[in-house]
Design a protein around this motif. Structure first.
Motif, PDB file in Angstrom:
ATOM      1  N   ARG A   2      -0.437  -0.660  -5.058  1.00 10.51           N
ATOM      2  CA  ARG A   2       0.522  -1.418  -5.931  1.00 10.51           C
ATOM      3  C   ARG A   2      -0.043  -2.797  -5.898  1.00 10.51           C
ATOM      4  NH1 ARG A   2       6.292  -0.674  -4.402  1.00 10.51           N
ATOM      5  NH2 ARG A   2       5.839   1.399  -5.342  1.00 10.51           N
ATOM      6  N   GLU A  15       0.934  -1.253   0.002  1.00 11.86           N
ATOM      7  CA  GLU A  15      -0.120   0.121  -0.085  1.00 11.86           C
ATOM      8  C   GLU A  15       0.724   1.255  -0.120  1.00 11.86           C
ATOM      9  OE1 GLU A  15      -3.103   0.174  -0.308  1.00 11.86           O
ATOM     10  OE2 GLU A  15      -3.654  -1.979   0.117  1.00 11.86           O
ATOM     11  N   VAL A  16       0.354   2.118  -0.609  1.00 17.49           N
ATOM     12  CA  VAL A  16       1.143   3.331  -0.744  1.00 17.49           C
ATOM     13  C   VAL A  16       0.508   4.416   0.219  1.00 17.49           C
ATOM     14  CG1 VAL A  16       1.853   5.348  -2.107  1.00 17.49           C
ATOM     15  CG2 VAL A  16       1.805   3.337  -2.872  1.00 17.49           C
ATOM     16  N   SER A  39      -6.290   8.850  -5.527  1.00 14.66           N
ATOM     17  CA  SER A  39      -6.638   9.842  -4.538  1.00 14.66           C
ATOM     18  C   SER A  39      -7.744  10.618  -5.236  1.00 14.66           C
ATOM     19  CB  SER A  39      -5.475  10.473  -4.118  1.00 14.66           C
ATOM     20  OG  SER A  39      -4.886  11.226  -5.289  1.00 14.66           O
ATOM     21  N   SER A  40      -7.714  10.786  -6.277  1.00 13.72           N
ATOM     22  CA  SER A  40      -8.696  11.602  -6.683  1.00 13.72           C
ATOM     23  C   SER A  40      -9.626  11.305  -8.170  1.00 13.72           C
ATOM     24  CB  SER A  40      -8.218  13.093  -7.283  1.00 13.72           C
ATOM     25  OG  SER A  40      -7.128  13.031  -8.229  1.00 13.72           O
ATOM     26  N   GLU A  41      -9.193  10.041  -8.457  1.00 13.61           N
ATOM     27  CA  GLU A  41      -9.987   9.696  -9.849  1.00 13.61           C
ATOM     28  C   GLU A  41     -11.029   8.948  -9.676  1.00 13.61           C
ATOM     29  OE1 GLU A  41      -7.013   7.402 -12.107  1.00 13.61           O
ATOM     30  OE2 GLU A  41      -5.566   9.254 -12.336  1.00 13.61           O
ATOM     31  N   GLY A  70      -2.669   5.534  -2.722  1.00 16.32           N
ATOM     32  CA  GLY A  70      -2.534   4.704  -3.931  1.00 16.32           C
ATOM     33  C   GLY A  70      -2.433   3.200  -3.678  1.00 16.32           C
ATOM     34  N   GLU A 104      -0.081   7.486   0.744  1.00 19.04           N
ATOM     35  CA  GLU A 104      -1.000   8.690  -0.083  1.00 19.04           C
ATOM     36  C   GLU A 104      -2.340   8.416  -0.667  1.00 19.04           C
ATOM     37  OE1 GLU A 104      -0.003  11.631   0.375  1.00 19.04           O
ATOM     38  OE2 GLU A 104       1.777  11.215   1.338  1.00 19.04           O
ATOM     39  N   SER A 112       1.138   0.432 -10.512  1.00 19.66           N
ATOM     40  CA  SER A 112       1.061   1.384  -9.155  1.00 19.66           C
ATOM     41  C   SER A 112      -0.051   2.277  -9.824  1.00 19.66           C
ATOM     42  CB  SER A 112       2.498   1.817  -9.114  1.00 19.66           C
ATOM     43  OG  SER A 112       3.535   1.101  -8.802  1.00 19.66           O
ATOM     44  N   LEU A 113      -0.979   2.410  -8.547  1.00 15.96           N
ATOM     45  CA  LEU A 113      -2.127   3.245  -8.921  1.00 15.96           C
ATOM     46  C   LEU A 113      -2.338   4.353  -8.071  1.00 15.96           C
ATOM     47  CD1 LEU A 113      -4.584   0.317  -9.104  1.00 15.96           C
ATOM     48  CD2 LEU A 113      -3.257   1.389 -11.206  1.00 15.96           C
ATOM     49  N   ASP A 114      -2.792   5.536  -8.319  1.00 17.96           N
ATOM     50  CA  ASP A 114      -3.086   6.434  -7.528  1.00 17.96           C
ATOM     51  C   ASP A 114      -4.549   6.884  -7.514  1.00 17.96           C
ATOM     52  OD1 ASP A 114      -2.817   9.000  -6.368  1.00 17.96           O
ATOM     53  OD2 ASP A 114      -2.046  10.231  -7.789  1.00 17.96           O
TER      54      ASP A 114
END
Length: 737
Positions: free
Chosen positions: A274, A267-268, A292-294, A272, A270, A288-290
């Motif tokens: 993995r 886990e990231v 936070s806002s999508e 995100g 912020e 690797s996924l972000d």
């Protein structure tokens, strides 16, 4: 411990084995416990053979927070912890007091059941009811493909991580079951079960931090958020009650497809993630996924934006409604066009199949004189009769073509033809329609006889099909399979011939001498005199004559005569019943004038000689007499009928002679088809007549050539001799037998 789930003849069997300690024999130890799980679908095939399941069951180990014995191995063996409240609600007080891990099973028939591990171990020491060891939590009604746990409640930044508070189960077709401990209105702690539906089929799934569930379909890898309904957490969340589950899930695509195995690697902090994924082609992917806002979430909407949204929806509904109405009208037009085309095909088949004999749809033509506005006009009345069981509706028209001269040998030759097109408006079975058209004379007063009147039915494809193929709106989608009217053939219709009628001089003759004072038949009326000639005649007096070319030719030149001899036996065979009760001469005259409007008067007076008036006003005298021809037949004199045409106008004489010859030719052809044998004739006499005619024809060619070279004085004698030769040719000694 080693836990296995085996397929039995009718049930799944859960077995517990003791694992060897390090350094001991690697083979499993003895069996510690065993229990059978009930199933809703039969597992045995024909003759008691086991059938391989389409989906394998799912096993996981769920431990309470206070269990420390399996804490180090839970993560690596497909197990997880649940918070104490949810653990006790799901698996009971015994499992909580014993602090025993629980085996949760997801079966291919959709059952979600559990077995308390310590109870299964002690079941051999104190045997009881084996069914009491198994508890059914829920039924997904579709194969279970994943069981996991996640944390849905947000924690402060300085707080330590706690155990998951939500149990999640996914079905193959996209059904999700989320179970969480919640408080009811009475303040009692109860399990909250919430079901959702996502797009399927689901191939695999995994749970991550932040309440996210990753699931893979054949087309895309998606993620949903059970903590906040699909979006990042906010302090105010109207659709989610405090401590509850969201009412709606909004999946977000991650742009990765065909993942068959999925695991959350790390886990990231912020927000995100993995992911470790295995694709259907065997490739191992690290993603690797972000997030936070999508992720999509149902955002709060103001009153103004909600009203605008409603207006846009209503406008879209109106546009769709108009589009549906337009398409509905287009479909109706095409259905009507197809119906009309089907009727046209039936009419065409009926007409083309009845070329011989009476036709179910016929058109007859009759010619008659009329006097509109004190001017004699020859008219043709075309009567269209529908005796078939079919109707002629929109698109049908009656085409009448008037061509001067005899019927052309080339059907495409038009010349100076005049075509009239009259629409046929709903001519049902048994109906008839009459159309009257002018034939002449023209402005110059001349009437070019004979006239050929051809009638045909024309079906306009452009009128019927063109509107259905045209786009209903200028902005219509070009992707639709439409065909503009420009693709129709140049001949935008089908033409079905009905009849062909020849109007000749015998039909156009008028007989004013036969009219009684009260007779109004148009064939008995005398031609209208020229007003100028009438005025000049009144000025010159009753005994004076005008010096026109016609009057001078009638006064100083003898009338031209043409004769035709026909075998009396041939005429009797043709006339048959009409000859009874009257002489052969009278019957022949009635046969010649059968299409003239004065036929009834001629039949009533039993005339064999009559004087008529041609369209140009000149007199035409028809005389029918019976004569005997002696030298032609070897058996003796032959009874014949002589038809004599006399007129002071060469044009009227030739037109009448041509009409008589035409009727006799048709009569000879009809009698020849009946194989009637001719009489015994003298061939030498016929040869002599043929030689005489050849001599006269050569003399005609010589005289015509001489007229081109002689002077005016010598040409008068040549012209007079030419007229005498023509007179001999028009009165031949040949006989029609």
């Amino acid at each position: 411990m080693l836990i296995t789930l085996a397929q039995g003849p009718a049930q799944w069997k859960l077995q517990l084995f003791e694992c060897p300690c390090p350094g001991e024999d690697a083979r499993p130890g003895g069996q510690v416990g065993e229990v059978e799980l009930s199933t809703c679908s039969p597992l045995a095939g024909a003759l008691g053979k086991l059938t391989a399941p389409h989906f394998l069951p799912v096993l996981c180990c769920v431990s309470p927070p206070g269990s420390c014995t399996l804490h180090s191995r839970t993560r690596g063996s497909g197990g997880f912890f649940l918070e104490q409240a949810l653990f006790g609600l799901l698996f009971g007080v015994d499992a909580s007091l014993l602090e025993s891990p629980v085996i949760v099973c997801g079966l291919p028939d959709g059952q979600l059941c559990c077995v308390v591990l310590k109870t299964l171990v002690t079941s051999r020491l104190s045997p009881g009811d084996p069914k009491a060891l198994v508890k059914i939590i829920h039924h997904l009604e579709e194969p279970v493909v994943f069981i996991g746990a996640l944390k849905t409640e947000s924690l402060p930044k300085d707080a330590e991580d706690t155990h998951p508070d939500c149990l999640v189960a996914l079905g193959h077709s996209g059904r999700i079951l989320a179970i969480k401990a919640s408080w009811d209105e009475a303040g009692t702690l109860v399990p909250e079960l919430r079901g959702y539906r996502l797009s399927g089929p689901v191939l695999c799934a995994a749970c991550g931090r932040g309440g996210r569930v990753y699931h893979s379909t054949p087309s895309e890898l998606c993620v949903v958020d059970l903590a906040h309904g699909g979006g990042p957490w906010k302090p105010v969340q109207p659709s989610v009650a405090p401590g509850g589950l969201p009412s709606l899930l909004c999946p977000a695509g991650l742009g990765i497809g065909s993942v068959v195995t999925l695991s959350v690697a790390s886990e990231v902090p912020e927000g995100g993630a993995r992911l470790l994924a295995l694709s259907a082609r065997g490739r191992l992917l690290m993603c690797s996924l972000d997030l936070s806002s999508e992720l999509p979430c149902p955002a709060e909407a103001t009153v103004a934006s909600t009203g605008q949204k409603i207006k846009e929806l209503l406008s879209g509904i109106g546009t769709v409604s108009e589009r549906v109405s337009s398409l509905k009208r287009a479909v109706e037009q095409r259905n009507k066009a197809l119906t009309c085309l089907n009727e046209a095909m039936n009419v065409s088949c009926v007409l083309l199949a009845s070329r011989e004999g009476p036709r179910p749809i016929s058109c007859t033509t009759t010619a008659a004189w009329s006097r509109p506005q004190l001017r004699d006009v020859l008219t043709a009345t075309c009567r269209l009769e529908n005796n078939s069981g079919l109707g002629l509706d929109r698109g049908w028209a009656l085409c009448v073509r008037v061509l001067p001269g005899a019927p052309p040998t080339d059907p495409d030759a038009t010349g100076s033809a005049t075509t009239y097109t009259v629409p046929v408006d709903r001519l049902g079975p048994g109906d008839r329609r009459e159309v009257t058209l002018p034939l002449g004379p023209g402005e110059d007063g001349a009437l070019d006889l004979p006239l050929t009147v051809s009638c045909a039915l024309h079906y306009s494809l452009r009128e019927v099909v063109g509107g259905a193929l045209a786009p209903s709106e200028p902005s219509e989608d070009l992707s639709l399979d439409v065909c503009p009217p420009a693709v129709l053939p140049e001949q935008d219709g089908i033409c079905l011939p009905l009849s062909e009628h020849t109007v000749d001089m015998l039909q156009c003759l008028r007989f004013p001498g036969l009219a009684t004072p009260h007779t109004q038949a148009p064939g008995l009326l005398s031609p209208v005199c020229d007003p100028v000639d009438t005025f000049l005649g009144a000025l010159l007096g009753p005994h004076s004559e005008l010096g026109g070319p016609a009057s001078l030719r009638a006064k100083f030149l003898p009338p031209s005569v043409a004769t035709i001899k026909v075998s009396a036996e041939l005429l009797r065979a043709t006339l048959r019943d009409s000859h009874s009760g009257t002489s052969l001469g009278c019957a022949t005259l009635q046969w010649l004038l059968a299409e003239n409007t004065a036929l009834d008067v001629v039949r009533a007076q039993r005339l064999s000689s009559v004087q008529g008036v041609a369209p140009d006003g000149t007199d035409v005298h028809l005389t029918i007499r019976e004569v005997a021809v002696t030298p032609l037949c070897a058996a003796g004199p032959m009874q014949t009928v002589e038809i004599q045409v006399e007129s002071s106008s060469l044009r009227s004489l030739c037109s009448t002679h041509h009409a008589v010859i035409g009727r006799l030719q048709r009569m000879v052809v009809e009698q020849a088809a009946q194989s009637s044998s001719p009489p015994d004739l003298r061939v030498q006499y016929l040869r002599q007549i043929h030689v005489n005619h050849e001599t006269l024809l050569r003399e005609v060619r010589t005289l015509r050539d001489r007229l081109c070279t002689e002077d005016e004085a010598s040409s008068c004698a040549t012209a007079e001799r030419l007229l005498q030769v023509y007179r001999q040719l028009r009165s031949p000694s040949l006989l029609l037998v």
